[in-house]
Each structure stands twice: as structure tokens, then as C-alpha cells.
Design a protein around this motif. Structure first.
Motif, PDB file in Angstrom:
ATOM      1  N   THR A 130      41.979 -44.051  73.483  1.00 58.53           N
ATOM      2  CA  THR A 130      43.060 -43.820  72.516  1.00 58.53           C
ATOM      3  C   THR A 130      44.072 -44.966  72.473  1.00 58.53           C
ATOM      4  OG1 THR A 130      42.770 -41.441  72.692  1.00 58.53           O
ATOM      5  CG2 THR A 130      44.904 -42.196  71.911  1.00 58.53           C
ATOM      6  N   SER A 131      44.333 -45.607  73.608  1.00 59.64           N
ATOM      7  CA  SER A 131      45.247 -46.770  73.575  1.00 59.64           C
ATOM      8  C   SER A 131      44.672 -47.845  72.654  1.00 59.64           C
ATOM      9  CB  SER A 131      45.430 -47.358  74.976  1.00 59.64           C
ATOM     10  OG  SER A 131      46.093 -46.438  75.807  1.00 59.64           O
ATOM     11  N   GLU A 132      43.343 -48.010  72.719  1.00 50.94           N
ATOM     12  CA  GLU A 132      42.698 -49.003  71.853  1.00 50.94           C
ATOM     13  C   GLU A 132      42.672 -48.544  70.387  1.00 50.94           C
ATOM     14  OE1 GLU A 132      39.480 -51.100  74.796  1.00 50.94           O
ATOM     15  OE2 GLU A 132      39.338 -48.932  74.567  1.00 50.94           O
ATOM     16  N   VAL A 133      42.599 -47.226  70.179  1.00 50.13           N
ATOM     17  CA  VAL A 133      42.709 -46.713  68.803  1.00 50.13           C
ATOM     18  C   VAL A 133      44.062 -47.139  68.231  1.00 50.13           C
ATOM     19  CG1 VAL A 133      42.896 -44.615  67.381  1.00 50.13           C
ATOM     20  CG2 VAL A 133      41.138 -44.754  69.175  1.00 50.13           C
ATOM     21  N   LEU A 174      41.041 -55.830  72.274  1.00 46.90           N
ATOM     22  CA  LEU A 174      40.739 -56.877  73.264  1.00 46.90           C
ATOM     23  C   LEU A 174      39.425 -56.528  73.943  1.00 46.90           C
ATOM     24  CD1 LEU A 174      44.257 -57.344  74.881  1.00 46.90           C
ATOM     25  CD2 LEU A 174      43.070 -58.906  73.346  1.00 46.90           C
ATOM     26  N   GLN A 175      38.513 -57.465  73.952  1.00 47.33           N
ATOM     27  CA  GLN A 175      37.208 -57.212  74.554  1.00 47.33           C
ATOM     28  C   GLN A 175      36.735 -58.428  75.310  1.00 47.33           C
ATOM     29  OE1 GLN A 175      34.614 -54.616  74.513  1.00 47.33           O
ATOM     30  NE2 GLN A 175      36.549 -53.544  74.266  1.00 47.33           N
ATOM     31  N   TRP A 197      29.544 -61.487  66.846  1.00 41.39           N
ATOM     32  CA  TRP A 197      30.717 -61.644  67.736  1.00 41.39           C
ATOM     33  C   TRP A 197      31.519 -62.877  67.335  1.00 41.39           C
ATOM     34  CZ3 TRP A 197      33.000 -59.003  71.817  1.00 41.39           C
ATOM     35  CH2 TRP A 197      33.795 -59.741  72.694  1.00 41.39           C
ATOM     36  N   ASP A 198      30.834 -64.016  67.222  1.00 39.55           N
ATOM     37  CA  ASP A 198      31.524 -65.284  66.950  1.00 39.55           C
ATOM     38  C   ASP A 198      32.311 -65.248  65.640  1.00 39.55           C
ATOM     39  OD1 ASP A 198      30.497 -66.162  69.304  1.00 39.55           O
ATOM     40  OD2 ASP A 198      29.004 -67.520  68.437  1.00 39.55           O
ATOM     41  N   ARG A 199      31.786 -64.523  64.673  1.00 41.75           N
ATOM     42  CA  ARG A 199      32.478 -64.423  63.386  1.00 41.75           C
ATOM     43  C   ARG A 199      33.762 -63.604  63.451  1.00 41.75           C
ATOM     44  NH1 ARG A 199      28.200 -62.390  58.844  1.00 41.75           N
ATOM     45  NH2 ARG A 199      26.807 -64.192  58.833  1.00 41.75           N
ATOM     46  N   HIS A 200      33.918 -62.845  64.526  1.00 45.22           N
ATOM     47  CA  HIS A 200      35.028 -61.886  64.562  1.00 45.22           C
ATOM     48  C   HIS A 200      36.085 -62.194  65.626  1.00 45.22           C
ATOM     49  CE1 HIS A 200      32.101 -59.617  62.171  1.00 45.22           C
ATOM     50  NE2 HIS A 200      33.167 -59.036  61.651  1.00 45.22           N
ATOM     51  N   ILE A 201      35.977 -63.367  66.256  1.00 45.58           N
ATOM     52  CA  ILE A 201      36.944 -63.695  67.297  1.00 45.58           C
ATOM     53  C   ILE A 201      38.171 -64.367  66.680  1.00 45.58           C
ATOM     54  CG2 ILE A 201      37.356 -65.060  69.395  1.00 45.58           C
ATOM     55  CD1 ILE A 201      35.502 -62.635  69.729  1.00 45.58           C
ATOM     56  N   VAL A 202      39.299 -63.703  66.803  1.00 43.92           N
ATOM     57  CA  VAL A 202      40.563 -64.261  66.305  1.00 43.92           C
ATOM     58  C   VAL A 202      41.035 -65.347  67.271  1.00 43.92           C
ATOM     59  CG1 VAL A 202      42.973 -63.745  65.744  1.00 43.92           C
ATOM     60  CG2 VAL A 202      41.167 -62.083  65.203  1.00 43.92           C
ATOM     61  N   LYS A 203      41.005 -65.040  68.548  1.00 49.49           N
ATOM     62  CA  LYS A 203      41.300 -66.008  69.594  1.00 49.49           C
ATOM     63  C   LYS A 203      40.852 -65.457  70.941  1.00 49.49           C
ATOM     64  CE  LYS A 203      45.714 -66.673  70.555  1.00 49.49           C
ATOM     65  NZ  LYS A 203      47.139 -66.909  70.328  1.00 49.49           N
ATOM     66  N   THR A 204      40.762 -66.321  71.923  1.00 44.42           N
ATOM     67  CA  THR A 204      40.378 -65.874  73.263  1.00 44.42           C
ATOM     68  C   THR A 204      41.496 -66.219  74.234  1.00 44.42           C
ATOM     69  OG1 THR A 204      38.036 -66.108  72.788  1.00 44.42           O
ATOM     70  CG2 THR A 204      38.650 -66.131  75.100  1.00 44.42           C
ATOM     71  N   ILE A 205      41.872 -65.225  75.030  1.00 39.16           N
ATOM     72  CA  ILE A 205      42.933 -65.440  76.019  1.00 39.16           C
ATOM     73  C   ILE A 205      42.332 -66.196  77.200  1.00 39.16           C
ATOM     74  CG2 ILE A 205      44.574 -64.284  77.564  1.00 39.16           C
ATOM     75  CD1 ILE A 205      44.311 -61.825  75.682  1.00 39.16           C
ATOM     76  N   GLU A 206      43.038 -67.212  77.668  1.00 43.66           N
ATOM     77  CA  GLU A 206      42.542 -67.964  78.823  1.00 43.66           C
ATOM     78  C   GLU A 206      42.368 -67.037  80.019  1.00 43.66           C
ATOM     79  OE1 GLU A 206      44.914 -71.445  79.572  1.00 43.66           O
ATOM     80  OE2 GLU A 206      43.680 -71.924  81.325  1.00 43.66           O
ATOM     81  N   ASP A 207      41.209 -67.098  80.657  1.00 44.67           N
ATOM     82  CA  ASP A 207      40.877 -66.206  81.784  1.00 44.67           C
ATOM     83  C   ASP A 207      40.976 -64.732  81.420  1.00 44.67           C
ATOM     84  OD1 ASP A 207      40.345 -68.199  83.603  1.00 44.67           O
ATOM     85  OD2 ASP A 207      42.446 -68.364  84.217  1.00 44.67           O
ATOM     86  N   SER A 234      38.769 -61.493  74.715  1.00 46.49           N
ATOM     87  CA  SER A 234      38.928 -62.050  73.374  1.00 46.49           C
ATOM     88  C   SER A 234      39.596 -61.026  72.466  1.00 46.49           C
ATOM     89  CB  SER A 234      37.563 -62.401  72.787  1.00 46.49           C
ATOM     90  OG  SER A 234      36.971 -63.419  73.546  1.00 46.49           O
ATOM     91  N   VAL A 235      40.260 -61.559  71.436  1.00 45.97           N
ATOM     92  CA  VAL A 235      40.829 -60.695  70.410  1.00 45.97           C
ATOM     93  C   VAL A 235      39.755 -60.547  69.333  1.00 45.97           C
ATOM     94  CG1 VAL A 235      42.658 -60.439  68.694  1.00 45.97           C
ATOM     95  CG2 VAL A 235      43.142 -61.562  70.904  1.00 45.97           C
ATOM     96  N   LEU A 236      39.196 -59.348  69.242  1.00 44.31           N
ATOM     97  CA  LEU A 236      38.070 -59.099  68.341  1.00 44.31           C
ATOM     98  C   LEU A 236      38.565 -58.398  67.088  1.00 44.31           C
ATOM     99  CD1 LEU A 236      34.871 -59.209  68.219  1.00 44.31           C
ATOM    100  CD2 LEU A 236      34.937 -56.831  69.015  1.00 44.31           C
ATOM    101  N   TYR A 237      38.280 -58.989  65.935  1.00 46.07           N
ATOM    102  CA  TYR A 237      38.701 -58.396  64.662  1.00 46.07           C
ATOM    103  C   TYR A 237      37.751 -57.257  64.293  1.00 46.07           C
ATOM    104  CZ  TYR A 237      40.461 -57.823  59.976  1.00 46.07           C
ATOM    105  OH  TYR A 237      41.031 -57.290  58.857  1.00 46.07           O
ATOM    106  N   ILE A 238      38.321 -56.162  63.827  1.00 45.90           N
ATOM    107  CA  ILE A 238      37.531 -54.961  63.540  1.00 45.90           C
ATOM    108  C   ILE A 238      37.446 -54.734  62.032  1.00 45.90           C
ATOM    109  CG2 ILE A 238      37.437 -52.446  63.860  1.00 45.90           C
ATOM    110  CD1 ILE A 238      36.911 -54.206  66.408  1.00 45.90           C
ATOM    111  N   ASP A 239      36.214 -54.660  61.517  1.00 47.67           N
ATOM    112  CA  ASP A 239      36.028 -54.447  60.071  1.00 47.67           C
ATOM    113  C   ASP A 239      36.234 -52.989  59.666  1.00 47.67           C
ATOM    114  OD1 ASP A 239      35.297 -57.132  59.457  1.00 47.67           O
ATOM    115  OD2 ASP A 239      33.309 -56.749  60.335  1.00 47.67           O
ATOM    116  N   ARG A 240      35.711 -52.079  60.490  1.00 48.08           N
ATOM    117  CA  ARG A 240      35.824 -50.649  60.167  1.00 48.08           C
ATOM    118  C   ARG A 240      36.258 -49.864  61.388  1.00 48.08           C
ATOM    119  NH1 ARG A 240      35.490 -52.194  55.826  1.00 48.08           N
ATOM    120  NH2 ARG A 240      33.969 -51.758  54.177  1.00 48.08           N
ATOM    121  N   HIS A 241      37.173 -48.958  61.156  1.00 49.18           N
ATOM    122  CA  HIS A 241      37.692 -48.125  62.239  1.00 49.18           C
ATOM    123  C   HIS A 241      37.573 -46.667  61.795  1.00 49.18           C
ATOM    124  CE1 HIS A 241      41.445 -47.106  64.931  1.00 49.18           C
ATOM    125  NE2 HIS A 241      40.341 -46.541  65.351  1.00 49.18           N
ATOM    126  N   PHE A 242      36.749 -45.909  62.507  1.00 48.76           N
ATOM    127  CA  PHE A 242      36.611 -44.481  62.215  1.00 48.76           C
ATOM    128  C   PHE A 242      37.519 -43.699  63.161  1.00 48.76           C
ATOM    129  CE2 PHE A 242      32.450 -46.189  60.892  1.00 48.76           C
ATOM    130  CZ  PHE A 242      32.365 -45.669  59.610  1.00 48.76           C
TER     131      PHE A 242
END
Lengths: 194, 465
Positions: free
Chosen positions: B146-149, B159-160, B10-20, B23-31
Motif C-alpha cells: 500500500t505504501s507503493e500504491v 522504486l525498484q 525495463w530500460d524504457r521505463h527508468i526515470v533515473k537510478t539512485i546511486e547504490d 531505480s525509479v520505474l515509470y508506471i504506465d498502468r496502475h490498477f
């Protein structure tokens, strides 16, 4: 959305999965529209036939109507299909009340401006009983205050929502716009990562 | 600070965290697949956006494809249009597609691992709740809407909120005939269909370590059935041996570097979980479900719970469920006749599953009244089954070997179980109508399903091997 005041439709079943909300055979559409007519399809109709509605199913009972759906705990479990949120929204509901929501459904609902309101099991059961006794009962959902209130009696409960999501719901912002706005950060992160 | 495996990834993939906020989570693979992606591509077009990293997206057609005569055009018009739209979208947006007819086509959660697209330490998403399967490799993998896709296509991020963490330890050794499917059905029956909601689950313990990668995938696959966001297992030598030399696995120095990194992917000894469970593997029996959610399962020697044992406020749901299933409270599950057997789905359609089934049924015949569908998870599984002569063993037993796809797991294509019929199924969900309107599903392991195919009834595999 800030506040909804409406009557409500109660469905007491627990663990309502997204296959019940919208069966897989209706997922062949390629747009987001029109799923409402198949909402709870196999609970609403005998033998998949619109001419034979199941009278005992609350959506078919004219005494219950409104913009608020009230359902048993663990609502929206199972498949990640966002079609479930689209179907509920397309049918006209703006709020779903339950004592527990499945994670993916909760996200999908919020991404479609369908508000999931999680209440205590006691409040939920009381709400069911109240709606049974008087289907015309008005329910007030105040997003700003984060309260749900049974209007005639004034009984109310506070509900939680992530502050970021609350802002999005009230102002109509969506996550995609936000993510697109930080694309430079994402690209910088990629450079650092590699 | 001591970290769990989940936190390290998780920590390796956080681009940034929104206050309250999340987090913006970077995705390596998307099927992606044909059913939950069309509206996302429409959204991109409306916004005039490209796919940010097409090379990190892999597409296949699986949910809505026929499992016979795949070389012919799809007969059902809406299904055909949906699959054609995937072809068009992949072509327009520059995404690699393993569509119908391609030697890599198959169920999205089968092909990712077998091609080496899924690798330890990654973040992986797909518009499918069983994306948790990939957690078997030590990844953070979860299903999205689908919105997250659309978000993941446009920005390679979702966002997670950080989930709570649970560790489930399966200690000791399994009984003979008990498979990983039985472990996870047992765990879900203990925790209920919502008992892990809000959590990400790490599976650990001797019985997990002893599982093959296929077995681990079955466990992680069903994490969602107890509400968990996902499940994962620390990568080890079994993982590295599976991953090595696959089509898209790093090679040469890249492999050496990756391997060194993967060796750091484990939960530190003093890391803390929000919840921790220990289960004795030896207590787990072959499991079968009797109800309409995967938490309603029981050991094969047990009876369906009596109504009196169910809490008062849950009795109405319990009764409704048994009524749908045509079963009585308190009755034994062993001996229950079945009409159909489905061996397939992203839970149990891999070559190891087919090998187990073939070993058991070799020289036997199916019961006359039972129809048996074997649906391999991918073209590569199908090919391996043919190379190993498994296809012949299954056909000699009277089983029907179909072509890869999700098939009767969700009954989106024509592979539906008729109303009122009982199907013992190696898939993941026994919801009302899941396998077809009014179909009745009993979830079980591939061995228990194979035994039911031969005896025509639910039986205890331990008495037959």
C-alpha cells in the motif's frame, strides 16, 4: 533506527505466508492501525476465540518476549498485503530475522521501518536453539554496522541492506518523499517518452 | 548489446537510478481495488497531494464483494464501508471506477486484459501479488504494497531494484487433458515456494507459444507462488489477435504504430539469463497440491512424498502441513474425496476456463455430496457465459453460478469453505486458512476440478477424455 538490543520471539515455521500473519478477513479496515491484535490470529487462538489461546504458540508463551521476531525461511511469502508488516509493527516488533524473505514483504517491511535481517540458515538454526535454551538471551541488531549478535556469546553475523534503504531507515526518510522531490524529473521523462 | 525482453521494457521505463540504490520505474498502468488502496488515499490527503495521472489508473471492486445478489447493498458493514470508500476516493481523485453493477466490473486481473487496458510493453502495478498475470502480454507487471500504491498514485513511479532474470522453457507438447495450470503447478513443485525469489521469470518454449492468452495468464499469474517478482511471455500473433479491437486498445494508425513497436518485444537470441531451465512438456501430468503451500504439488498418478524422502530439517514443516490437510505421507492423491469445488479466481475464471468446464460436464451431474461454486472473473465473462448457454449447462450439472469477485480464493467475503472440509480449487493458494479457518485446499486445473465435481473425488482427467 540505528540499534536494537532485546530478547526475541522464535517461530520456527518455514514459508510463513502473509495469510498466517494477518488473515484476509481482517483486511477490511481502512486505516493502518490496530492490526497487531490479530497478528497470527489463527495460530494464536483456538476457534478464532481470544479466550482460548494456543499455549504452544510462541507469542502466547510468556517466556518469550521482545522487539525481535525470529522466523523460519521464506518469511512473508504470498499476498502483497502491507497489513502483514503493519500487524508485526503494531504488535511491537522492530526487527524480523529470517534466513530468507519474500520480495514484496521485504519492501513492505522497509517502508514501515520494520527491519528485515537476513542471516544464514546455520546462524538462524543456532539462534533458534539459543532462544530455546535461554529465552532471556539478548540479541543486538546494529544497523549502522549491519551486524546481528548473540550478546552472551558474542557470536555474530553480517547482514546486507541496500545502502539507500539503510540511509532511509536510519534517518526516517521515506520513498514517497523522495519520489515527490523528483516530480520535475518524472514529468520531463513523460514528455520525452511521448 | 543483446537484451532480454524484460530488459527492453525495463530500460524504457527508468526515470533515473539512485546511486547504490533502486531505480525509479515509470508506471504506465496502475490498477487499484478496495482492500489495499484506502490507506494510500488517506496518505495522499494527509500530504495534500493529487493523483498525478488519474487517466492511467483503473479501479474495480473485487476482493471484498459478495458473489450473490450484487444489486443489493452489501450486508456486511465493514465490507460495505470499504467498497463505499473506494467509490468516494475514485470520485474525489478523478479515477475511473468499474464498481459493483458496472458492466466492466470484475477481478482486477481479468478486466485489465479483457478491456484492452493491459497492452504489450507496459509497466503495470497493483496492490495485489497476482498482478504478474498481466505479464502474459509481454509487460513488466508486479504486485506492490500500500505504501507503493500511494507512491504510484502521487508520482506514477515506484522504486525498484532490478531483479535477476530467469527463463523457463517448456519444450514440446502437452499431453491431452493437461492445461496451463498443470504446467505452472509442475514448475512450482520443482522450484519450491521460494525457488524464484529475487527473479523475474520469462516463460518460453513451444508449449508456451501454443497456449491461448487465457492459458498464458494462468502461468504468469502464479509466478509469485514460487517467489518470483513477476513473470512474462513475449507477445506474438496470439497476443496481437487477442488485444485487437478491445474497448481501450489503440485503433487505426495508433494500432499500426503500436503493433510495429510490439514486434520488437522479444528476447534477443544471444541474451543471457541468470538462470535457465528446460522442462519437457510431455512429462507434465495433471497436477494437484496436497500441502499448505503451492510448491507442495504432485502429478495425479504419484503419491504424496514419504516422510523419509523429505530432508531432515524440513520434516517438521512437512508433518505440520499434512496434519493440517488430514492427509498421510506416501498416500496416493488420486481417489481423495472432496466436499467443495471452487472454479474461479484471477488464475482460472476466464471465459475459456468456463468453456472447458462446460464442454466436459455437459450432460453430467455433480456428485451428490459435493457443493460446486463457479465464480466468473468479470461481468463480461458472466455475460459471455450466458450468451453461449454455458450458464444453463453448469446449472443442469448442479453447479452454482455466482457473480464476479475474488470469492473463495481468499475467503474475505462470506464465500468460505467450512473448517475441515476439502475444496478442490482452481485458485492460486493452498495456505492454511486461505479459503476459511481450517479449510483444506487442493489446487488443480479447471478440468481436474470439474472432474472432481462429477466423481466427488480427485481423479485423472486423462482417463475421462
Amino acid at each position: 533506527m540505528k540499534q536494537i538490543r532485546s530478547t526475541a520471539v522464535p517461530i520456527r515455521d518455514e514459508n510463513i505466508d502473509t495469510d498466517q500473519i494477518i488473515p484476509a478477513r481482517f483486511l477490511k479496515a481502512t486505516s493502518r492501525d490496530g492490526f497487531g491484535k490479530n497478528l497470527f490470529r489463527d495460530w494464536r487462538y483456538e476457534n478464532d476465540n481470544e479466550a482460548t489461546p494456543r499455549k504452544d504458540f510462541p507469542l502466547n508463551n510468556p517466556k518469550w518476549k521482545g522487539d525481535i521476531l525470529v522466523a523460519g525461511k521464506n518469511f512473508g511469502c504470498g499476498s502483497s498485503r502491507e497489513h502483514a508488516a503493519w500487524a508485526i509493527r503494531d504488535h511491537g516488533f522492530e526487527v524480523v530475522v529470517s534466513s530468507f524473505f519474500a520480495d514484496i514483504f521485504r519492501n513492505n517491511a522497509l517502508n514501515n521501518f520494520l527491519l528485515p535481517v537476513q542471516v544464514s540458515e546455520d546462524f538462524l538454526q543456532h539462534l533458534f536453539d539459543t532462544l530455546d535454551a535461554d529465552p532471556a538471551t539478548q540479541i543486538d541488531v546494529d544497523l549502522e554496522q549491519q551486524t546481528i549478535r548473540i550478546l552472551p556469546t558474542g557470536e555474530q553475523e553480517h547482514f546486507d541492506i541496500n545502502p539507500y534503504k539503510k540511509t532511509c531507515m536510519i534517518n526516517g526518510y521515506d520513498d514517497i518523499d523522495f519520489l515527490i522531490s523528483i516530480l520535475p524529473d518524472i514529468e520531463a521523462f513523460e514528455k520525452k517518452k511521448s | 548489446m543483446a537484451k532480454t525482453l524484460f530488459e527492453k521494457i525495463w530500460d524504457r521505463h527508468i526515470v533515473k537510478t539512485i546511486e547504490d540504490g533502486p531505480s525509479v520505474l515509470y508506471i504506465d498502468r496502475h490498477f487499484i481495488h478496495e482492500v489495499t488502496s484506502p490507506q494510500a488515499f488517506n496518505g495522499l490527503r494527509k500530504r495534500g497531494m493529487k493523483v498525478l495521472r488519474p487517466a492511467q489508473v483503473v479501479a474495480t471492486a473485487d476482493h471484498n464483494v459478495p458473489t450473490i445478489q450484487q444489486h443489493l447493498p452489501i450486508r456486511e458493514e465493514l465490507s460495505r464501508k470499504q467498497v463505499e470508500m473506494l467509490v468516494q476516493n475514485c470520485s474525489d481523485f478523478g479515477i475511473e471506477l468499474y464498481g459493483l453493477g458496472h458492466p466492466y466490473q470484475g477481478i482486477v486481473h481479468v478486466i485489465g486484459p479483457e478491456l484492452g487496458v493491459t497492452l504489450p510493453g507496459m509497466t503495470i502495478v497493483c496492490g495485489d501479488s497476482h498482478t504478474s498475470t498481466h505479464g502474459a502480454f509481454g509487460t513488466i507487471a508486479f504486485g506492490i504494497g500500500t505504501s507503493e500504491v500511494e507512491m504510484a498514485l502521487a508520482t506514477q513511479c515506484v522504486l525498484q531494484s532490478k531483479p535477476k532474470l530467469m527463463r523457463i522453457n517448456i519444450d514440446g507438447q502437452l499431453q491431452k487433458g493437461v492445461l496451463s495450470k498443470d504446467i505452472i503447478l509442475h514448475v512450482i513443485s520443482l522450484l519450491s515456494a521460494s525457488g524464484a525469489t529475487g527473479y523475474f521469470v520469462e516463460y518460453a518454449g513451444e508449449a508456451i507459444r501454443n497456449l491461448s492468452m487465457e492459458g498464458r495468464m494462468t502461468i504468469c499469474n502464479m509466478s509469485i507462488e514460487m517467489g518470483a517478482r513477476g513473470g512474462l511471455i513475449a507477445p506474438d500473433e496470439t497476443t496481437f489477435a487477442y488485444v485487437k479491437n478491445r474497448t481501450f486498445t489503440p485503433k487505426g494508425t495508433d494500432w499500426e504504430n503500436a503493433l510495429a513497436d510490439w514486434h520488437t518485444l522479444y528476447t534477443d537470441a544471444d541474451a543471457v539469463f541468470d538462470k535457465e531451465l528446460h522442462i519437457d512438456a510431455a512429462e507434465i501430468e495433471p497436477m494437484v497440491t496436497y500441502g499448505t503451500n503451492p510448491g507442495m504439488g504432485t502429478g495425479i498418478s504419484q503419491h504424496i512424498p514419504s516422510l523419509a524422502s523429505i530432508p531432515l530439517n524440513e520434516q517438521a514443516n512437512f508433518n505440520k502441513s499434512l496434519q493440517y490437510m488430514g492427509l498421510r505421507d506416501g498416500q496416493p492423491i488420486k481417489g481423495q474425496p472432496v466436499d467443495f469445488v471452487f472454479i474461479g479466481s484471477c488464475t482460472n475464471s476466464r471465459i475459456e476456463d468456463l468453456r472447458l468446464v462446460a464442454d466436459f460436464v455437459k450432460g453430467k451431474k455433480k456428485a451428490d455430496h459435493v457443493e460446486v461454486w463457479i465464480v466468473p472473473g468479470s461481468k463480461q465473462v458472466e455475460q459471455a457465459a450466458m450468451d453461449e448457454g454455458i450458464d444453463k449447462i453448469l446449472m443442469d450439472a448442479g453447479f452454482m453460478l455466482r457473480q464476479p469477485g475474488c470469492s473463495a480464493c481468499l475467503g474475505m467475503n462470506e464465500d468460505k469453505i467450512p473448517a475441515g472440509k476439502y475444496c478442490i480449487s482452481t485458485s492460486n493458494r493452498n495456505f492454511e486458512g486461505r479459503q476459511g479457518p481450517n479449510a483444506r485446499t487442493l489446487l488443480a486445473s479447471p478440468l481436474t476440478a470439474a472432474l472432481a465435481a462429477i466423481t466427488g473425488k480427485v481423479n485423472d482427467i486423462r482417463e475421462y477424455i
